[in-house]
Design a protein around this motif. Structure first.
Motif, PDB file in Angstrom:
ATOM      1  N   MET A   1       0.845  -1.186   0.000  1.00 28.33           N
ATOM      2  CA  MET A   1       0.000   0.000   0.000  1.00 28.33           C
ATOM      3  C   MET A   1       0.881   1.237   0.000  1.00 28.33           C
ATOM      4  O   MET A   1       1.815   1.355   0.803  1.00 28.33           O
ATOM      5  CB  MET A   1      -0.914  -0.004   1.237  1.00 28.33           C
ATOM      6  N   ALA A   2       0.621   2.193  -0.915  1.00 33.23           N
ATOM      7  CA  ALA A   2       1.441   3.382  -1.054  1.00 33.23           C
ATOM      8  C   ALA A   2       1.346   4.247   0.199  1.00 33.23           C
ATOM      9  O   ALA A   2       0.331   4.262   0.884  1.00 33.23           O
ATOM     10  CB  ALA A   2       0.986   4.187  -2.270  1.00 33.23           C
ATOM     11  N   CYS A   3       2.449   4.951   0.502  1.00 30.71           N
ATOM     12  CA  CYS A   3       2.412   5.886   1.624  1.00 30.71           C
ATOM     13  C   CYS A   3       1.525   7.069   1.232  1.00 30.71           C
ATOM     14  O   CYS A   3       1.146   7.235   0.067  1.00 30.71           O
ATOM     15  CB  CYS A   3       3.813   6.329   2.003  1.00 30.71           C
ATOM     16  N   ILE A   4       1.228   7.916   2.203  1.00 36.77           N
ATOM     17  CA  ILE A   4       0.243   8.985   1.982  1.00 36.77           C
ATOM     18  C   ILE A   4       0.684   9.949   0.894  1.00 36.77           C
ATOM     19  O   ILE A   4      -0.074  10.258  -0.032  1.00 36.77           O
ATOM     20  CB  ILE A   4      -0.025   9.732   3.305  1.00 36.77           C
ATOM     21  N   SER A   5       1.926  10.430   0.973  1.00 40.66           N
ATOM     22  CA  SER A   5       2.395  11.405  -0.026  1.00 40.66           C
ATOM     23  C   SER A   5       2.435  10.793  -1.423  1.00 40.66           C
ATOM     24  O   SER A   5       2.144  11.479  -2.413  1.00 40.66           O
ATOM     25  CB  SER A   5       3.766  11.956   0.359  1.00 40.66           C
ATOM     26  N   GLU A   6       2.742   9.502  -1.526  1.00 37.18           N
ATOM     27  CA  GLU A   6       2.745   8.826  -2.829  1.00 37.18           C
ATOM     28  C   GLU A   6       1.332   8.722  -3.382  1.00 37.18           C
ATOM     29  O   GLU A   6       1.121   8.863  -4.595  1.00 37.18           O
ATOM     30  CB  GLU A   6       3.368   7.434  -2.702  1.00 37.18           C
ATOM     31  N   TRP A   7       0.364   8.480  -2.495  1.00 38.42           N
ATOM     32  CA  TRP A   7      -1.015   8.348  -2.981  1.00 38.42           C
ATOM     33  C   TRP A   7      -1.514   9.677  -3.544  1.00 38.42           C
ATOM     34  O   TRP A   7      -2.223   9.707  -4.547  1.00 38.42           O
ATOM     35  CB  TRP A   7      -1.941   7.887  -1.851  1.00 38.42           C
ATOM     36  N   TYR A   8      -1.166  10.790  -2.903  1.00 39.15           N
ATOM     37  CA  TYR A   8      -1.617  12.102  -3.373  1.00 39.15           C
ATOM     38  C   TYR A   8      -0.890  12.556  -4.645  1.00 39.15           C
ATOM     39  O   TYR A   8      -1.329  13.515  -5.289  1.00 39.15           O
ATOM     40  CB  TYR A   8      -1.454  13.157  -2.282  1.00 39.15           C
ATOM     41  N   ALA A   9       0.197  11.891  -5.001  1.00 38.94           N
ATOM     42  CA  ALA A   9       0.935  12.275  -6.212  1.00 38.94           C
ATOM     43  C   ALA A   9       0.029  12.131  -7.437  1.00 38.94           C
ATOM     44  O   ALA A   9      -0.639  11.112  -7.624  1.00 38.94           O
ATOM     45  CB  ALA A   9       2.185  11.398  -6.367  1.00 38.94           C
ATOM     46  N   GLY A  10      -0.006  13.162  -8.259  1.00 37.92           N
ATOM     47  CA  GLY A  10      -0.803  13.136  -9.484  1.00 37.92           C
ATOM     48  C   GLY A  10      -2.289  13.352  -9.272  1.00 37.92           C
ATOM     49  O   GLY A  10      -3.066  13.295 -10.233  1.00 37.92           O
ATOM     50  N   LYS A  11      -2.726  13.596  -8.039  1.00 38.06           N
ATOM     51  CA  LYS A  11      -4.157  13.762  -7.743  1.00 38.06           C
ATOM     52  C   LYS A  11      -4.568  15.233  -7.862  1.00 38.06           C
ATOM     53  O   LYS A  11      -3.798  16.153  -7.583  1.00 38.06           O
ATOM     54  CB  LYS A  11      -4.473  13.259  -6.341  1.00 38.06           C
ATOM     55  N   ASN A  12      -5.819  15.439  -8.259  1.00 35.15           N
ATOM     56  CA  ASN A  12      -6.433  16.768  -8.267  1.00 35.15           C
ATOM     57  C   ASN A  12      -7.348  16.872  -7.050  1.00 35.15           C
ATOM     58  O   ASN A  12      -8.224  16.015  -6.845  1.00 35.15           O
ATOM     59  CB  ASN A  12      -7.248  16.976  -9.546  1.00 35.15           C
ATOM     60  N   MET A 414      -9.658   7.241  15.370  1.00 38.11           N
ATOM     61  CA  MET A 414      -8.430   8.031  15.309  1.00 38.11           C
ATOM     62  C   MET A 414      -7.215   7.156  15.649  1.00 38.11           C
ATOM     63  O   MET A 414      -6.181   7.209  14.970  1.00 38.11           O
ATOM     64  CB  MET A 414      -8.537   9.204  16.287  1.00 38.11           C
ATOM     65  N   ASN A 415      -7.356   6.324  16.676  1.00 43.17           N
ATOM     66  CA  ASN A 415      -6.264   5.420  17.056  1.00 43.17           C
ATOM     67  C   ASN A 415      -6.044   4.351  15.992  1.00 43.17           C
ATOM     68  O   ASN A 415      -4.901   3.982  15.693  1.00 43.17           O
ATOM     69  CB  ASN A 415      -6.572   4.758  18.404  1.00 43.17           C
ATOM     70  N   MET A 416      -7.144   3.851  15.428  1.00 45.21           N
ATOM     71  CA  MET A 416      -7.025   2.848  14.363  1.00 45.21           C
ATOM     72  C   MET A 416      -6.253   3.415  13.177  1.00 45.21           C
ATOM     73  O   MET A 416      -5.350   2.764  12.637  1.00 45.21           O
ATOM     74  CB  MET A 416      -8.426   2.415  13.928  1.00 45.21           C
ATOM     75  N   LEU A 417      -6.577   4.622  12.772  1.00 43.33           N
ATOM     76  CA  LEU A 417      -5.912   5.241  11.632  1.00 43.33           C
ATOM     77  C   LEU A 417      -4.430   5.462  11.916  1.00 43.33           C
ATOM     78  O   LEU A 417      -3.582   5.232  11.046  1.00 43.33           O
ATOM     79  CB  LEU A 417      -6.596   6.570  11.299  1.00 43.33           C
ATOM     80  N   LEU A 418      -4.113   5.863  13.139  1.00 47.97           N
ATOM     81  CA  LEU A 418      -2.704   6.055  13.501  1.00 47.97           C
ATOM     82  C   LEU A 418      -1.927   4.754  13.371  1.00 47.97           C
ATOM     83  O   LEU A 418      -0.783   4.729  12.882  1.00 47.97           O
ATOM     84  CB  LEU A 418      -2.613   6.588  14.939  1.00 47.97           C
ATOM     85  N   ASN A 419      -2.562   3.639  13.754  1.00 46.58           N
ATOM     86  CA  ASN A 419      -1.899   2.335  13.658  1.00 46.58           C
ATOM     87  C   ASN A 419      -1.751   1.860  12.219  1.00 46.58           C
ATOM     88  O   ASN A 419      -0.933   0.962  11.944  1.00 46.58           O
ATOM     89  CB  ASN A 419      -2.686   1.299  14.470  1.00 46.58           C
ATOM     90  N   GLN A 420      -2.524   2.436  11.295  1.00 45.31           N
ATOM     91  CA  GLN A 420      -2.431   2.064   9.883  1.00 45.31           C
ATOM     92  C   GLN A 420      -1.249   2.743   9.181  1.00 45.31           C
ATOM     93  O   GLN A 420      -0.872   2.334   8.086  1.00 45.31           O
ATOM     94  CB  GLN A 420      -3.725   2.450   9.151  1.00 45.31           C
ATOM     95  N   LEU A 421      -0.684   3.773   9.802  1.00 48.28           N
ATOM     96  CA  LEU A 421       0.375   4.536   9.153  1.00 48.28           C
ATOM     97  C   LEU A 421       1.726   3.852   9.281  1.00 48.28           C
ATOM     98  O   LEU A 421       2.032   3.226  10.298  1.00 48.28           O
ATOM     99  CB  LEU A 421       0.470   5.943   9.762  1.00 48.28           C
ATOM    100  N   SER A 422       2.534   4.006   8.252  1.00 49.46           N
ATOM    101  CA  SER A 422       3.908   3.522   8.297  1.00 49.46           C
ATOM    102  C   SER A 422       4.716   4.429   9.223  1.00 49.46           C
ATOM    103  O   SER A 422       4.306   5.562   9.511  1.00 49.46           O
ATOM    104  CB  SER A 422       4.515   3.559   6.892  1.00 49.46           C
ATOM    105  N   PRO A 423       5.878   3.976   9.707  1.00 47.98           N
ATOM    106  CA  PRO A 423       6.712   4.841  10.564  1.00 47.98           C
ATOM    107  C   PRO A 423       7.038   6.177   9.904  1.00 47.98           C
ATOM    108  O   PRO A 423       7.044   7.217  10.570  1.00 47.98           O
ATOM    109  CB  PRO A 423       7.983   4.002  10.772  1.00 47.98           C
ATOM    110  N   GLU A 424       7.269   6.167   8.602  1.00 49.76           N
ATOM    111  CA  GLU A 424       7.577   7.418   7.888  1.00 49.76           C
ATOM    112  C   GLU A 424       6.360   8.355   7.882  1.00 49.76           C
ATOM    113  O   GLU A 424       6.495   9.557   8.122  1.00 49.76           O
ATOM    114  CB  GLU A 424       7.986   7.103   6.446  1.00 49.76           C
ATOM    115  N   ASP A 425       5.172   7.793   7.618  1.00 47.08           N
ATOM    116  CA  ASP A 425       3.953   8.611   7.613  1.00 47.08           C
ATOM    117  C   ASP A 425       3.619   9.139   9.001  1.00 47.08           C
ATOM    118  O   ASP A 425       3.064  10.236   9.145  1.00 47.08           O
ATOM    119  CB  ASP A 425       2.774   7.812   7.063  1.00 47.08           C
ATOM    120  N   ARG A 426       3.952   8.390  10.042  1.00 44.79           N
ATOM    121  CA  ARG A 426       3.700   8.858  11.406  1.00 44.79           C
ATOM    122  C   ARG A 426       4.500  10.117  11.710  1.00 44.79           C
ATOM    123  O   ARG A 426       4.064  10.958  12.497  1.00 44.79           O
ATOM    124  CB  ARG A 426       4.056   7.771  12.421  1.00 44.79           C
ATOM    125  N   LYS A 427       5.667  10.225  11.104  1.00 48.29           N
ATOM    126  CA  LYS A 427       6.480  11.433  11.305  1.00 48.29           C
ATOM    127  C   LYS A 427       5.975  12.576  10.436  1.00 48.29           C
ATOM    128  O   LYS A 427       5.865  13.717  10.887  1.00 48.29           O
ATOM    129  CB  LYS A 427       7.950  11.135  10.960  1.00 48.29           C
TER     130      LYS A 427
END
Length: 523
Positions: A1-12, A414-427
């Motif tokens: 699964m792509a990280c958050i910034s990668e997912w937003y790449a190319g999006k409008n 909110m806690n569930m979503l935090l646990n879904q993030l990769s260490p890089e996305d958490r930062k």
């Protein structure tokens, strides 16, 4: 699964309310942390003689965007302003703009709303409910839409004490209310508003609850997420600590205290002051947009974006911050970094007692205001302090409902979503409020109000400190003259009063003598 910034790449991305406090931070964060995002379409209306392009240009000149400007001086090319008016049918979008948006938008962030607590019901309904309804209608036409994120408020259901991350049944069917109020004039609506909103404190929380119902009605056809922030305050970390651009909520309270205008505030010491930094809300919003698009939940996920159940901070602690002698607190911050042209030296206190609060309002607010206005009149100037204090009392009165009681918010999503993030996305998209250090945050918040709301230069602090010393000397002189006046009028004319006075003074001398003797023996 792509990280958050990668997912937003190319999006409008389509954003409403982009020129507001939270909207600006959302735009900045997207441009800085998702640099490959394709374009941000901002629905903006002309205002105060400015075109939508001029409003966006002014917004992008703000200090908030300094970090983005350093990384990419051409970042403004990704901003596409769209002329729109939320109070008009079809959001006043042109047919060309409708086609443009429905052909390209991938995600919608609906931040626009009126946040005035005393907004007339008709206007609040138009901005918070009908506009949301019309935006959803537009979203249903978007061919490549992955997610629709609606910004609500944690107080939408403040008539409940325990608030889960669910959409509660609305106080009334939104369509029925809209149809009923359509034919009524403003006077009739004003008269029936208290009965309509019932046990909710204002039209803001009432209409935000209705807006959630409207969003839920379309959640079967769209991927929907709802963010419920509590009291949104200055930034915690991003793009820099303490950024704030308005007088709303705690900001106005801190500024009034720092100026020496606010001397008392009524709040329950044990109630949670559920402040949430704006960058926490925005990081959660972007993460929720990513999660909603990737996982396509079967029903709308609600995120209670609050601190009370995770890292609580109480109104009584703000009172302690006002009066404490520790390093980090409101009053000591404003004494080290004074606001310019303060009315009095900063000194404020929080009480839950109504009578004590009214006493201090009379003694420390109204009486000094009357004296100062009298001085202004005698010097040929227009009186203004009583008007300022009346506005302050009205603003604090609107906050009393929220500062005098407690709510329990569930934060499982909110806690569930935090646990879904990769260490890089958490930062990069940090919304873990367990890491929030409240004294440090409050100090940065106070300095932020000085630098970014009042636009005061930190280099002028020595002059501001000199002004505080002048105010201190005036206060000592006034107290001395008052004591002499009381002596001459009351004590000097009464034998009993003199006897009481001499008795008190002799007790003080005896105590000092005892204290000195004890110190000598100890040494």
């Amino acid at each position: 699964m792509a990280c958050i910034s990668e997912w937003y790449a190319g999006k409008n991305v389509l954003i409403t309310g982009a020129t507001g406090f939270m909207g600006k931070v959302l735009v900045e964060k997207l441009l800085r942390s998702c640099p490959e995002v394709k374009a941000l379409y901002l629905l903006v209306r002309p205002k105060a003689g400015q075109s939508m392009q001029e409003r966006v240009q002014d917004m992008l000149k703000c200090k908030l965007f300094d970090r983005v400007r350093e990384d990419n001086p051409e970042f403004h090319q990704k901003i596409v302003p769209i002329s729109s008016e939320l109070t008009q049918p079809g959001l006043a979008l042109s047919s060309d703009d409708v086609k443009k948006l429905t052909d390209c938008i991938n995600i919608v962030f609906h931040c626009a709303a009126t946040i005035r607590f005393d907004e007339p019901l008709k206007h609040a309904l138009q901005l918070n409910v009908i506009a949301t309804q019309q935006l959803l209608t537009l979203a249903l036409q978007m061919q490549h839409l992955h997610a629709f994120i609606h910004i609500s408020t944690a107080y939408a259901n403040c008539n409940r004490r325990h608030i889960d991350e669910v959409i509660y049944p609305p106080p009334v069917e939104p369509k029925k209310l809209i149809d009923s109020l359509e034919w009524m004039d403003d006077g009739i609506v004003r008269d029936i508003t208290p009965r309509l909103i019932g046990d909710r404190p204002n039209t803001y929380t009432y209409t935000k609850a209705l807006a959630e119902c409207v969003v839920q009605q379309e959640s079967g056809k769209l991927n929907v997420g709802i963010i419920r922030p509590s009291i949104v305050g200055a930034s915690w970390q991003e793009p820099f600590p303490g950024w704030i651009d308005n007088f709303n909520g705690p900001s106005g309270v801190f500024i009034a205290a720092g100026k020496g205008i606010l001397r008392t505030m009524r709040a329950s010491n044990d109630a949670v002051a559920d402040l949430i930094p704006v960058d926490v809300v925005i990081n959660l919003t972007l993460a929720a947009g990513w999660y909603t698009a990737v996982h396509s939940p079967k029903s709308a996920l609600v995120y209670n974006c609050t601190t009370g159940g995770i890292n609580p901070f109480h109104w009584g602690e703000i009172g302690t911050l006002f009066l404490s002698s520790s390093e980090h607190h409101v009053m000591s911050t404003f004494k080290r970094n004074p606001l310019e042209q303060a009315f009095r030296r900063p000194n404020a206190n929080i009480t839950s007692n109504y009578l004590i609060n009214q006493y201090w309002i009379l003694v420390s607010h109204k009486f000094p205001a009357l004296l100062y206005d009298l001085f202004l009149r005698l010097s040929g100037q227009k009186p203004q302090m009583m008007r300022i204090f009346n506005r302050l009392h009205k603003a604090i009165g609107l906050l009393e409902y929220f500062s005098s009681q407690d709510w329990d918010w569930n934060s499982d999503n909110m806690n569930m979503l935090l646990n879904q993030l990769s260490p890089e996305d958490r930062k990069t998209f940090n919304f873990d409020v367990r890491q929030l250090n409240w004294p440090e945050y409050i100090e940065n918040y106070c300095i932020g109000t000085k630098k970014y709301v009042l636009n005061e230069d930190m280099s002028d602090i020595p002059a501001a400190r000199q002004h505080l010393r002048k105010l201190r000397n005036i206060r000592y002189t006034f107290n001395t003259l008052l004591l002499v006046f009381i002596w001459r009028v009351f004590i000097a004319r009464s034998q009993m009063a003199r006897n009481i006075w001499y008795f008190v003074v002799s007790l003080c001398f005896k105590f000092l003598s005892y204290f000195r003797a004890s110190s000598t023996l100890t040494n």
